[in-house]
Design an enzyme around this catalytic site. Structure first.
Site, mmCIF file in Angstrom:
data_model
loop_
_atom_site.group_PDB
_atom_site.id
_atom_site.type_symbol
_atom_site.label_atom_id
_atom_site.label_comp_id
_atom_site.label_asym_id
_atom_site.label_seq_id
_atom_site.Cartn_x
_atom_site.Cartn_y
_atom_site.Cartn_z
ATOM 1 N N SER A 8 1.124 -1.014 0.188
ATOM 2 C CA SER A 8 -0.271 -0.002 -0.165
ATOM 3 C C SER A 8 0.974 1.368 0.113
ATOM 4 C CB SER A 8 -0.905 -0.098 1.058
ATOM 5 O OG SER A 8 -1.338 1.172 1.080
ATOM 6 N N HIS A 33 -1.355 -1.272 -3.887
ATOM 7 C CA HIS A 33 -2.276 -1.002 -3.797
ATOM 8 C C HIS A 33 -2.745 0.575 -3.875
ATOM 9 C CE1 HIS A 33 -6.212 -1.485 -0.984
ATOM 10 N NE2 HIS A 33 -5.807 -1.012 -0.848
ATOM 11 N N ASP A 35 -4.832 3.595 -2.024
ATOM 12 C CA ASP A 35 -5.932 4.488 -1.285
ATOM 13 C C ASP A 35 -6.404 5.816 -1.272
ATOM 14 O OD1 ASP A 35 -6.506 1.886 0.975
ATOM 15 O OD2 ASP A 35 -4.027 1.776 1.561
ATOM 16 N N MET A 37 -8.772 8.969 -0.373
ATOM 17 C CA MET A 37 -9.798 9.174 1.311
ATOM 18 C C MET A 37 -10.407 10.113 1.101
ATOM 19 S SD MET A 37 -6.977 7.389 4.483
ATOM 20 C CE MET A 37 -6.543 5.400 4.120
ATOM 21 N N HIS A 66 -8.436 1.692 -3.898
ATOM 22 C CA HIS A 66 -9.305 1.661 -3.217
ATOM 23 C C HIS A 66 -9.842 2.779 -2.684
ATOM 24 C CE1 HIS A 66 -9.719 0.431 1.651
ATOM 25 N NE2 HIS A 66 -10.914 0.407 1.149
ATOM 26 N N MET A 68 -12.241 4.836 -0.291
ATOM 27 C CA MET A 68 -13.125 5.141 0.779
ATOM 28 C C MET A 68 -13.234 6.989 0.844
ATOM 29 S SD MET A 68 -9.577 3.634 2.930
ATOM 30 C CE MET A 68 -8.696 3.187 2.271
ATOM 31 N N MET A 137 -11.699 -5.216 5.387
ATOM 32 C CA MET A 137 -10.988 -4.229 6.373
ATOM 33 C C MET A 137 -10.707 -5.034 7.465
ATOM 34 S SD MET A 137 -9.780 -1.851 4.255
ATOM 35 C CE MET A 137 -9.412 -1.047 6.182
ATOM 36 N N ASP A 175 -6.567 -6.306 4.706
ATOM 37 C CA ASP A 175 -5.942 -4.783 4.571
ATOM 38 C C ASP A 175 -6.232 -3.585 6.120
ATOM 39 O OD1 ASP A 175 -5.469 -2.332 3.562
ATOM 40 O OD2 ASP A 175 -6.893 -1.762 2.972
HETATM 41 C C1 DX5 Z 1 -5.969 2.044 5.777
HETATM 42 C C2 DX5 Z 1 -5.524 1.509 4.128
HETATM 43 C C3 DX5 Z 1 -5.362 0.588 4.360
HETATM 44 C C4 DX5 Z 1 -3.509 1.076 4.701
HETATM 45 C C5 DX5 Z 1 -2.800 -0.491 4.827
HETATM 46 O O1 DX5 Z 1 -7.594 2.718 5.348
HETATM 47 O O2 DX5 Z 1 -7.040 0.904 3.405
HETATM 48 O O3 DX5 Z 1 -4.745 -0.264 2.983
HETATM 49 O O4 DX5 Z 1 -2.535 1.647 4.028
HETATM 50 O O5 DX5 Z 1 -1.946 0.219 5.800
HETATM 51 P P1 DX5 Z 1 -0.962 -0.815 6.830
HETATM 52 O O6 DX5 Z 1 -1.036 -2.202 6.505
HETATM 53 O O7 DX5 Z 1 0.518 -0.069 7.081
HETATM 54 O O8 DX5 Z 1 -1.695 -1.113 8.209
HETATM 55 ZN ZN ZN Z 2 -6.576 -0.495 1.487
#
Ligand code: DX5
Ligand code: ZN
Length: 217
Positions: A8, A33, A35, A37, A66, A68, A137, A175
């Site tokens: 990620s 990956h 993320d 947000m 991903h 969010m 998650m 994840d």
């Molecule tokens: C959290 C994200 C993850 C995050 C995971 O909301 O969706 O993808 O980057 O990070 P680690 O592996 O450090 O928990």
């Molecule tokens: Zn993620």
């Protein structure tokens, strides 16, 4: 199929994004990956289209995006054009989930649905025939570096049975808080794709850590 590793990017050094992506290109990572947000669906804001497009231009691995964000249906084509191969939306963020995953597929991407830790997997029963991946998650979404919620393992097992009983071709991704300690049991329980942020980018030797996650040693 052997399990896949999707580091990620959220945990990468953003002052050295080019060399971080280069490290991923040279590693055994299967996907990258990303993320996204929005500060609404989750309390944090990460990055958007300019970063995804820049990464697309230099990354040799498929981008696993991903979302969010609230009402993700507003941006499906934009993420396709920005380079997403897999596009995952949250079950909790979609009023018309079937329409949204159908549109993701018709745009030529693989469609994923993600569940927050409190959302039971049995709610996926009627959407499973229409998706390519379920992302469970294993922390509350919004931040990297959190502790794995141990009850998530039961959800993986339950979902594995639901998928296998019907013979669906659906990947299970986890994840949040994935590390070299919990990776073996996760894969043993039925996970196909391990996302790992801090475990990979925070390691002294990220390439070797990816190799260890891949080999489960
Ligand atoms: C959290 C994200 C993850 C995050 C995971 O909301 O969706 O993808 O980057 O990070 P680690 O592996 O450090 O928990
Ligand atoms: Zn993620």
């Amino acid at each position: 199929m052997s399990h896949l590793i999707a580091p990620s990017l959220l945990a990468a050094d953003f002052t050295n994004l080019g060399s971080e992506v280069e490290m991923i290109n040279e590693s055994l990572a299967d996907w990258l990956h990303l993320d996204i947000m929005d500060g609404m669906f989750v309390p944090n804001i990460s990055f958007g289209f300019p970063v995804v497009e820049a990464v697309r231009d230099i990354c040799s691995k498929p981008l696993d995006v991903h979302l969010m964000i609230e009402k993700p249906e507003r941006y499906l084509k934009r993420f396709r054009d920005a380079g997403a191969s897999y596009l995952t939306v949250h079950y909790e963020a979609c009023t018309h989930l079937h329409r949204t995953v159908s549109e993701i597929r018709s745009l030529g991407m693989k469609a994923g649905v993600s569940l927050n830790p409190h959302t039971p997997v049995m709610l996926l029963k009627d959407i499973l025939p229409y998706v390519d991946m379920i992302l469970i998650m294993t922390v509350n979404p919004g931040y990297g570096g959190q502790t794995f919620i141990s009850g998530s393992l039961n959800k993986v097992g339950e979902l594995r049975s639901m998928i296998d009983e019907e013979g669906y071709d659906v990947l299970i991704e986890v994840d949040g808080g994935v590390d070299t300690q919990n990776a073996p049991i996760l894969v043993h329980t039925g996970v196909d794709v391990l996302v790992a942020g801090n475990t990979v980018f925070g390691a002294e030797d990220p390439v070797d850590t990816i190799r260890r996650l891949k080999a489960l040693i």
